[in-house]
Write a protein that holds these residues in place. Structure first.
Motif, PDB file in Angstrom:
ATOM      1  N   ARG A  52     -29.172 -33.413 -16.701  1.00 37.28           N
ATOM      2  CA  ARG A  52     -27.974 -34.254 -16.163  1.00 37.28           C
ATOM      3  C   ARG A  52     -28.026 -34.024 -14.744  1.00 37.28           C
ATOM      4  O   ARG A  52     -26.643 -33.838 -14.172  1.00 37.28           O
ATOM      5  CB  ARG A  52     -26.819 -33.444 -16.872  1.00 37.28           C
ATOM      6  CG  ARG A  52     -26.903 -33.421 -18.419  1.00 37.28           C
ATOM      7  CD  ARG A  52     -25.779 -33.316 -19.208  1.00 37.28           C
ATOM      8  NE  ARG A  52     -24.560 -34.143 -18.997  1.00 37.28           N
ATOM      9  CZ  ARG A  52     -23.660 -33.998 -20.010  1.00 37.28           C
ATOM     10  NH1 ARG A  52     -23.744 -33.325 -20.819  1.00 37.28           N
ATOM     11  NH2 ARG A  52     -22.843 -35.132 -19.606  1.00 37.28           N
ATOM     12  N   GLU A  86     -26.292 -36.804 -12.998  1.00 37.63           N
ATOM     13  CA  GLU A  86     -24.683 -36.744 -12.813  1.00 37.63           C
ATOM     14  C   GLU A  86     -24.240 -35.932 -12.055  1.00 37.63           C
ATOM     15  O   GLU A  86     -23.174 -35.969 -11.254  1.00 37.63           O
ATOM     16  CB  GLU A  86     -24.178 -36.649 -14.165  1.00 37.63           C
ATOM     17  CG  GLU A  86     -23.118 -36.403 -14.407  1.00 37.63           C
ATOM     18  CD  GLU A  86     -22.727 -35.713 -16.036  1.00 37.63           C
ATOM     19  OE1 GLU A  86     -23.425 -36.086 -16.931  1.00 37.63           O
ATOM     20  OE2 GLU A  86     -21.662 -34.895 -16.175  1.00 37.63           O
ATOM     21  N   ARG A  87     -24.915 -34.817 -12.056  1.00 34.98           N
ATOM     22  CA  ARG A  87     -24.107 -33.529 -11.165  1.00 34.98           C
ATOM     23  C   ARG A  87     -24.397 -33.563  -9.801  1.00 34.98           C
ATOM     24  O   ARG A  87     -23.728 -33.399  -8.877  1.00 34.98           O
ATOM     25  CB  ARG A  87     -24.752 -32.127 -11.763  1.00 34.98           C
ATOM     26  CG  ARG A  87     -24.505 -31.664 -13.142  1.00 34.98           C
ATOM     27  CD  ARG A  87     -25.261 -30.783 -13.703  1.00 34.98           C
ATOM     28  NE  ARG A  87     -25.041 -30.748 -15.154  1.00 34.98           N
ATOM     29  CZ  ARG A  87     -25.540 -29.942 -16.144  1.00 34.98           C
ATOM     30  NH1 ARG A  87     -27.051 -29.473 -15.747  1.00 34.98           N
ATOM     31  NH2 ARG A  87     -25.258 -29.864 -17.302  1.00 34.98           N
ATOM     32  N   GLN A  96     -21.926 -36.062  -8.632  1.00 30.97           N
ATOM     33  CA  GLN A  96     -20.629 -35.584  -8.420  1.00 30.97           C
ATOM     34  C   GLN A  96     -20.491 -34.755  -7.200  1.00 30.97           C
ATOM     35  O   GLN A  96     -19.350 -34.766  -6.245  1.00 30.97           O
ATOM     36  CB  GLN A  96     -20.278 -34.851  -9.616  1.00 30.97           C
ATOM     37  CG  GLN A  96     -19.694 -35.932 -10.685  1.00 30.97           C
ATOM     38  CD  GLN A  96     -19.434 -35.209 -12.044  1.00 30.97           C
ATOM     39  OE1 GLN A  96     -19.782 -33.983 -12.347  1.00 30.97           O
ATOM     40  NE2 GLN A  96     -18.879 -35.922 -12.824  1.00 30.97           N
ATOM     41  N   TYR A  97     -21.569 -34.068  -6.841  1.00 30.03           N
ATOM     42  CA  TYR A  97     -21.700 -33.134  -5.577  1.00 30.03           C
ATOM     43  C   TYR A  97     -21.556 -34.135  -4.650  1.00 30.03           C
ATOM     44  O   TYR A  97     -20.550 -34.101  -3.633  1.00 30.03           O
ATOM     45  CB  TYR A  97     -22.956 -32.330  -5.519  1.00 30.03           C
ATOM     46  CG  TYR A  97     -23.232 -31.813  -4.436  1.00 30.03           C
ATOM     47  CD1 TYR A  97     -22.971 -30.457  -4.144  1.00 30.03           C
ATOM     48  CD2 TYR A  97     -23.708 -32.488  -3.174  1.00 30.03           C
ATOM     49  CE1 TYR A  97     -23.205 -29.812  -3.092  1.00 30.03           C
ATOM     50  CE2 TYR A  97     -24.155 -31.885  -2.153  1.00 30.03           C
ATOM     51  CZ  TYR A  97     -23.617 -30.447  -2.008  1.00 30.03           C
ATOM     52  OH  TYR A  97     -24.070 -29.795  -0.960  1.00 30.03           O
ATOM     53  N   LEU A 136     -20.279 -37.419  -4.329  1.00 33.09           N
ATOM     54  CA  LEU A 136     -19.046 -37.901  -4.529  1.00 33.09           C
ATOM     55  C   LEU A 136     -18.167 -37.130  -3.866  1.00 33.09           C
ATOM     56  O   LEU A 136     -17.167 -37.287  -3.194  1.00 33.09           O
ATOM     57  CB  LEU A 136     -18.634 -38.297  -5.898  1.00 33.09           C
ATOM     58  CG  LEU A 136     -17.130 -38.983  -5.960  1.00 33.09           C
ATOM     59  CD1 LEU A 136     -17.294 -40.298  -4.979  1.00 33.09           C
ATOM     60  CD2 LEU A 136     -17.120 -39.329  -7.403  1.00 33.09           C
ATOM     61  N   SER A 154     -26.993 -25.796  -5.328  1.00 31.95           N
ATOM     62  CA  SER A 154     -26.132 -25.728  -6.429  1.00 31.95           C
ATOM     63  C   SER A 154     -25.494 -27.162  -6.614  1.00 31.95           C
ATOM     64  O   SER A 154     -24.868 -27.313  -7.722  1.00 31.95           O
ATOM     65  CB  SER A 154     -24.957 -24.982  -6.038  1.00 31.95           C
ATOM     66  OG  SER A 154     -24.140 -25.280  -4.915  1.00 31.95           O
ATOM     67  N   ILE A 175     -27.736 -27.985 -10.310  1.00 27.58           N
ATOM     68  CA  ILE A 175     -28.216 -26.655 -11.316  1.00 27.58           C
ATOM     69  C   ILE A 175     -28.696 -27.260 -12.614  1.00 27.58           C
ATOM     70  O   ILE A 175     -28.160 -28.281 -13.270  1.00 27.58           O
ATOM     71  CB  ILE A 175     -27.251 -25.622 -11.357  1.00 27.58           C
ATOM     72  CG1 ILE A 175     -27.250 -25.134  -9.805  1.00 27.58           C
ATOM     73  CG2 ILE A 175     -27.556 -24.746 -12.172  1.00 27.58           C
ATOM     74  CD1 ILE A 175     -26.061 -23.977  -9.870  1.00 27.58           C
ATOM     75  N   ALA A 199     -29.230 -26.452 -16.489  1.00 27.94           N
ATOM     76  CA  ALA A 199     -28.730 -25.661 -17.308  1.00 27.94           C
ATOM     77  C   ALA A 199     -29.947 -25.186 -18.415  1.00 27.94           C
ATOM     78  O   ALA A 199     -30.764 -26.302 -18.329  1.00 27.94           O
ATOM     79  CB  ALA A 199     -27.449 -26.359 -18.142  1.00 27.94           C
ATOM     80  N   LEU A 246     -12.795 -32.591  -7.614  1.00 27.53           N
ATOM     81  CA  LEU A 246     -14.178 -32.440  -7.570  1.00 27.53           C
ATOM     82  C   LEU A 246     -14.434 -31.303  -6.306  1.00 27.53           C
ATOM     83  O   LEU A 246     -15.269 -30.319  -6.370  1.00 27.53           O
ATOM     84  CB  LEU A 246     -14.774 -33.652  -6.985  1.00 27.53           C
ATOM     85  CG  LEU A 246     -15.149 -34.908  -8.033  1.00 27.53           C
ATOM     86  CD1 LEU A 246     -15.988 -35.784  -7.540  1.00 27.53           C
ATOM     87  CD2 LEU A 246     -15.955 -34.131  -9.211  1.00 27.53           C
ATOM     88  N   GLN A 273     -16.702 -28.225  -7.194  1.00 24.07           N
ATOM     89  CA  GLN A 273     -17.623 -28.033  -6.327  1.00 24.07           C
ATOM     90  C   GLN A 273     -17.625 -26.735  -5.535  1.00 24.07           C
ATOM     91  O   GLN A 273     -18.353 -26.353  -4.529  1.00 24.07           O
ATOM     92  CB  GLN A 273     -17.875 -29.038  -5.419  1.00 24.07           C
ATOM     93  CG  GLN A 273     -18.459 -30.298  -6.392  1.00 24.07           C
ATOM     94  CD  GLN A 273     -20.092 -30.181  -6.602  1.00 24.07           C
ATOM     95  OE1 GLN A 273     -20.801 -29.381  -6.309  1.00 24.07           O
ATOM     96  NE2 GLN A 273     -20.361 -30.874  -7.868  1.00 24.07           N
ATOM     97  N   PRO A 286     -21.456 -24.471  -9.131  1.00 22.82           N
ATOM     98  CA  PRO A 286     -20.371 -25.408  -9.349  1.00 22.82           C
ATOM     99  C   PRO A 286     -19.843 -25.311 -10.855  1.00 22.82           C
ATOM    100  O   PRO A 286     -20.667 -24.753 -11.670  1.00 22.82           O
ATOM    101  CB  PRO A 286     -20.826 -27.067  -9.055  1.00 22.82           C
ATOM    102  CG  PRO A 286     -22.189 -26.724  -9.380  1.00 22.82           C
ATOM    103  CD  PRO A 286     -22.585 -25.364  -8.865  1.00 22.82           C
ATOM    104  N   TRP A 317     -18.886 -27.752 -13.352  1.00 20.98           N
ATOM    105  CA  TRP A 317     -18.733 -29.129 -13.516  1.00 20.98           C
ATOM    106  C   TRP A 317     -17.420 -29.360 -14.571  1.00 20.98           C
ATOM    107  O   TRP A 317     -17.194 -28.870 -15.368  1.00 20.98           O
ATOM    108  CB  TRP A 317     -19.958 -29.544 -14.218  1.00 20.98           C
ATOM    109  CG  TRP A 317     -21.180 -29.342 -13.580  1.00 20.98           C
ATOM    110  CD1 TRP A 317     -21.678 -29.608 -12.405  1.00 20.98           C
ATOM    111  CD2 TRP A 317     -22.310 -28.370 -14.187  1.00 20.98           C
ATOM    112  NE1 TRP A 317     -22.729 -29.182 -12.127  1.00 20.98           N
ATOM    113  CE2 TRP A 317     -23.264 -28.236 -12.852  1.00 20.98           C
ATOM    114  CE3 TRP A 317     -22.731 -27.659 -15.252  1.00 20.98           C
ATOM    115  CZ2 TRP A 317     -24.486 -27.621 -13.012  1.00 20.98           C
ATOM    116  CZ3 TRP A 317     -23.815 -26.847 -15.202  1.00 20.98           C
ATOM    117  CH2 TRP A 317     -24.707 -26.997 -14.182  1.00 20.98           C
TER     118      TRP A 317
END
Lengths: 278, 278
Positions: A60, A63-64, A67-68, A70, A242, A245, A247, B74, B78, B97, B99
């Motif tokens: 993912r 996605e992550r 978001q970082y 954004l 980061s 990352i 998982a 966020l 973050q 982060p 999430w």
């Protein structure tokens, strides 16, 4: 490294890990290596044995990292650093936000990561321009798609530049003086590979105001030592590799997808095209 | 105030502004007042003349407040404040982060603003619970919808609480010790009205760790004076009533929509229900 060791002396080996153990480099029993990372440049450095399948973990991460990106784009538009500083030293004047709608974000890299980044930035109203190889399908979340040779006219208009490039011979020092000095106040984010950016050139672009600010999640030397010149870059925030990352569940899910594709006689979607470098 | 003044002495008046001029308060010619703001509590304070239409400007405030909320959510996930501080004082340890996917956000207020906030938080993967009047239609972007009396079991599970409440008799000091002490480490954002939160109770909840941090865009006294106790709240960031700034084009667009609805013989969607208070 988790291997199928302990079987017959000539049994094929499937390895999962960050790097193949040195003693297994070149071992003809190794048929498949599944990287727990998305970036495979370090694995390919010095050549990859012919005939060995290399797959990678993306999970993912898109996605992550989206978001970082954004988070930092909105933090910039909403003046988060300024508000934090003002709260630390009250009182402050009003600080109206600078809404993202209609501002242009150049996203370099139009694969998994760049696509996910553009999807999130587009949802916040930014106009996204994907810069990538022509072979990548047009469309997706990008408002426009160009190749790296066509970015000249866009550099002066970009409010945000997101580097989501893999590291290859073509992308090393991709952001050097030529591109960075053509920017006109863009905020620069690197979520790709540290070596795709020339730090001296970035320093010059920050000093000249071509780059308004920088957020760097990746560096060639990680973590940077206390005296490293990157700490001296003005208006620059370092995060700690980061953004995306991986998982443990990402690794097992992606390995399973590769395994199932192979059992079905198909090429795994996450197979690395070694000649291309990612 | 822009009025239709200068017409016949008994001509109906349409006024646009933040407050009706004192000399026009109670003037029977005033038929319609269009507020350039979304919050009308100050206008209703002390009563609103019967039979006078009150409409308000919402504009793109929902989108903007939604992005404000998403930016701080966020930034929290973050670790933006931590990264900024670490860059100011290098070097730093890795700071992974946290999430947002699957974390619960309670959004108080399920009208224009709360809906837009939930839409943006939901797109980032948060589980959104809208807390509002039962008459508001279920569905929309909320994963769940409850009324204010039903929030008890949710308070201990919330990672984020967004206050998007209007100020009415029912919402004054809505967030007081009872609700705030039931939180278990939520980050609290106020994008609604300052007086919906008891600052002394918020201070106690921050001190006890019930509230992990606060971002306050609105206060009862704006801007707070240098010695105001709000500056002493720990882990609290103040922004300047800037989450949902109204642009001039928002006012003209919303006024035009009201005008056209009235010409078509319809009640404007932006008409304030005076008895309800918003």
């Amino acid at each position: 490294i988790t291997g199928a060791e302990g079987g017959a002396p000539d049994a094929p080996l499937v390895l999962v890990g960050a790097h193949p153990a040195a003693r297994l480099r070149g071992d003809p029993r190794v048929r498949w290596f599944h990287s727990v990372n998305a970036g495979v440049d370090a694995l390919l450095d010095g050549g990859w044995p012919a005939g060995v399948l290399l797959t990678r973990t993306v999970g993912r991460m898109g996605e992550r990292i989206g978001q970082y990106a954004l988070a930092w784009v909105l933090a910039d538009c909403q003046g988060v650093p300024g508000h934090l500083a003002r709260t630390a030293a009250p009182p402050g004047a009003a600080n109206p936000p600078n809404w993202p709608r209609g501002q242009t974000a150049l996203v370099y890299g139009t694969g998994h990561i760049g696509t996910a980044v553009a999807s999130r930035l587009g949802a916040a109203g930014l106009h996204t321009v994907g810069v990538g190889r022509a072979e990548h399908a047009p469309g997706g979340p990008f408002d426009e798609r160009i190749t790296a040779g066509e970015d000249g006219p866009w550099l002066g208009r970009a409010r945000f530049v997101v580097d989501a490039l893999p590291l290859t011979d073509a992308t090393r020092d991709f952001f050097a003086d030529a591109r960075l000095s053509a920017l006109r106040g863009a905020t620069f984010l690197n979520v790709g590979r540290g070596a795709t950016v020339s730090l001296p050139a970035l320093g010059r672009a920050l000093a000249a105001g071509h780059v308004r600010g920088a957020v760097l999640d990746v560096l060639t030397d990680e973590p940077p030592a206390p005296g490293h010149p990157v700490w001296e870059l003005p208006r620059t925030t370092l995060t700690s590799h980061s953004a995306g990352i991986t998982a443990g569940t990402d690794i097992t899910a992606d390995f399973r997808a590769c395994w199932e594709a192979l059992r079905a006689g198909q090429a795994p979607e996450l197979a690395v095209r070694v000649g291309r470098g990612y």
